[in-house]
Scaffold this active site. Sequence first.
Site, PDB file in Angstrom:
ATOM      1  CB  SER A  59     -16.478 -31.386  12.266  1.00  0.00           C
ATOM      2  OG  SER A  59     -16.493 -30.991  12.536  1.00  0.00           O
ATOM      3  CE  LYS A  69     -20.441 -39.430  12.821  1.00  0.00           C
ATOM      4  NZ  LYS A  69     -20.832 -38.263  13.244  1.00  0.00           N
ATOM      5  NE  ARG A  95     -21.853 -28.385   5.377  1.00  0.00           N
ATOM      6  CZ  ARG A  95     -21.654 -29.725   5.870  1.00  0.00           C
ATOM      7  NH1 ARG A  95     -20.844 -29.629   6.222  1.00  0.00           N
ATOM      8  NH2 ARG A  95     -22.677 -30.221   5.720  1.00  0.00           N
ATOM      9  CG  HIS A 111     -20.037 -25.764  13.820  1.00  0.00           C
ATOM     10  ND1 HIS A 111     -18.851 -26.804  13.747  1.00  0.00           N
ATOM     11  CD2 HIS A 111     -20.942 -26.633  13.133  1.00  0.00           C
ATOM     12  CE1 HIS A 111     -19.731 -27.944  13.044  1.00  0.00           C
ATOM     13  NE2 HIS A 111     -20.708 -27.552  13.101  1.00  0.00           N
TER      14      HIS A 111
HETATM   15  O1  PNS Z   1     -23.070 -32.576  13.586  1.00  0.00           O
HETATM   16  P1  PNS Z   1     -23.699 -33.080  12.879  1.00  0.00           P
HETATM   17  O2  PNS Z   1     -23.139 -34.705  13.391  1.00  0.00           O
HETATM   18  O3  PNS Z   1     -24.683 -33.192  11.495  1.00  0.00           O
HETATM   19  O4  PNS Z   1     -25.420 -32.985  14.297  1.00  0.00           O
HETATM   20  C1  PNS Z   1     -26.680 -34.053  13.968  1.00  0.00           C
HETATM   21  C2  PNS Z   1     -27.854 -33.858  14.918  1.00  0.00           C
HETATM   22  C3  PNS Z   1     -26.204 -34.174  16.068  1.00  0.00           C
HETATM   23  C4  PNS Z   1     -28.285 -32.229  14.866  1.00  0.00           C
HETATM   24  C5  PNS Z   1     -28.525 -34.682  14.477  1.00  0.00           C
HETATM   25  O5  PNS Z   1     -27.865 -36.024  14.233  1.00  0.00           O
HETATM   26  C6  PNS Z   1     -29.559 -34.672  16.103  1.00  0.00           C
HETATM   27  O6  PNS Z   1     -30.280 -33.927  16.153  1.00  0.00           O
HETATM   28  N1  PNS Z   1     -28.796 -36.428  16.740  1.00  0.00           N
HETATM   29  C7  PNS Z   1     -29.725 -36.537  18.020  1.00  0.00           C
HETATM   30  C8  PNS Z   1     -31.301 -38.130  17.358  1.00  0.00           C
HETATM   31  C9  PNS Z   1     -32.219 -37.140  16.428  1.00  0.00           C
HETATM   32  O7  PNS Z   1     -32.920 -36.640  17.723  1.00  0.00           O
HETATM   33  N2  PNS Z   1     -32.761 -37.563  15.436  1.00  0.00           N
HETATM   34  C10 PNS Z   1     -33.507 -36.847  15.134  1.00  0.00           C
HETATM   35  C11 PNS Z   1     -34.478 -38.057  14.375  1.00  0.00           C
HETATM   36  S1  PNS Z   1     -35.695 -37.110  13.042  1.00  0.00           S
END
Ligand code: PNS
Length: 158
Positions: free
Chosen positions: A127, A41, A90, A17
């Site tokens: 993570s 979560k 990745r 990150h």
């Molecule tokens: O580190 P992560 O958990 O892989 O991050 C995922 C994240 C936060 C980027 C993603 O879950 C997100 O954007 N969540 C917010 C809800 C949202 O906007 N969803 C997309 C709908 S298309």
Amino acid sequence: MRRVVCPGSFDPITNGHLDIIGRSARLYDEVTVAVLINLEKSSLFTVDERIEVLQTVTKEYPNVKVRKFHGLLVDFCKENDIPAIVKGIRVVSDFDYELQMAQLNYRLSGVETLFMPTNPEYSFLSSSRVKEIARYGGDVSGLVPDLVHKLLIERLRG
Ligand code: PNS
């Protein structure tokens, strides 16, 4: 002012990150690291703990700021006048998932997504794996910032 957001859960931040955040900070005027508040979560670190850690480990980048958000990422982008999201890729399998999300986010709002290949040194890193290794006493030094390494040991074994 060219702005981007680096979103994620960051539970905890890894060196993968941090590499993406640092490279974004060199390319753009302002990078907002946005920490998702996900009540569904369970997490090892609270959102405020994660924000504190992120602020500490990104101190060397004066153009990086750290915020939290809930709901849709594109709404956060609109509220903060951020036109683009940076995502690290990745492995090829990341791309399937990220492409769908990028297309949906664009369709919802016109917010763009820019994919940045992860440094190969960290392409195996997540993570979840870091927490698993640390939980069973494995060595995660070099995979996470030193501060995170110390906090993981305290939290998981302490
Ligand atoms: O580190 P992560 O958990 O892989 O991050 C995922 C994240 C936060 C980027 C993603 O879950 C997100 O954007 N969540 C917010 C809800 C949202 O906007 N969803 C997309 C709908 S298309």
